[in-house]
Design an enzyme around this catalytic site. Sequence first.
Site, short mmCIF file in Angstrom:
data_model
loop_
_atom_site.label_atom_id
_atom_site.label_comp_id
_atom_site.label_asym_id
_atom_site.label_seq_id
_atom_site.Cartn_x
_atom_site.Cartn_y
_atom_site.Cartn_z
CB ALA A 73 6.36 7.61 -4.06
CE LYS A 131 -3.24 16.69 -4.21
NZ LYS A 131 -2.96 15.23 -3.62
CB SER A 185 -5.31 8.35 -4.10
OG SER A 185 -6.08 9.25 -3.08
CG ASN A 231 -5.84 12.47 0.73
OD1 ASN A 231 -6.05 12.79 1.40
ND2 ASN A 231 -5.16 12.29 0.35
#
Length: 327
Positions: free
Chosen positions: A136, A187, A250, A252
Amino acid sequence: MSKITVLGSGGWGMALAITAESCGHEVTLWSPFENEVDMLLKKRTNEKLLNGVFLPESIKITTDLSCVKGSLITIIATPSMAVGSVAEKLANESDFGIVVNVAKGLEKGTLRRLSEVIKEKLPQNNIVVLSGPSHAEEVARKIPTSLVAASDCISAAEIVQSVLSNEFLRIYTAEDIIGVELGGALKNVIAICAGICDGLGLGDNSKAALITRGLAEMARLGVALGASERTFAGLTGIGDLVVTCTSRHSRNNRFGNMVGSGTPVKQALEAVGTVEGYYAALMAHELSKKYNIELPIINECYAILYENRPVDTVVKDLMMRPKHAEN
């Protein structure tokens, strides 16, 4: 000009609202939280999520879900665990056009794909999944990005492609909605593992092997669930995997780095916020048991996150697995 409504005022929702506005459309951004709406109306930005990015004044912001009426496209841009409840609320409204889901995950308990969850609530609407390598933070700043619009109704995907494509967002279409959704969900699990590699101080060789073998696991599970193996070689497979495993944006990856560095899982979750891969690891592990599929990387990630497996033992366990041909 078309009417576009974005449900969810987080970073991705804001980025898509900005994208739709730049395409010349009438855009409304919805949030169920009055404090978020008040903040965005006052500041036109979210300093925590997208610092320095401002919503154009032409974008309407509201807590009133009836704003969807008359929309050509309604985009669900909430965390994955909220998609079902938002779709259920949407069922009480009318005339909101094609429903586009951009959340990446699976439904806890049922292990269903999110498009299946939405379709159950909205059986009369065409559902499109919009996915791919897309932080984003970059989309909101109009940095060139490519995505895939996938649907069982290809004409609906083509409408999304036509309406939202511009000079900084290129959208392809696809019919393999299963592969596109599973790539987006799985992913995130591999990205946690990539972060753990960084936290452990491992090298480029290790991460390259992880990404490659992680992709093989994603494709293996996807094919078992009805996806095309080819999809995992595209934007929503290897493309999304690479960007999530290597980017500073990220969550994650950042979460995995903290866990690999010794931070307890619960504490890392509290520090990072929403970590979709944490939930996806549980569901992927359950799918591997349900379909009797070998997913060693994903299952080791599950063991770290849910069974307190020490991270420093996992690499050796993976490296010393029985030898076999690459597949």
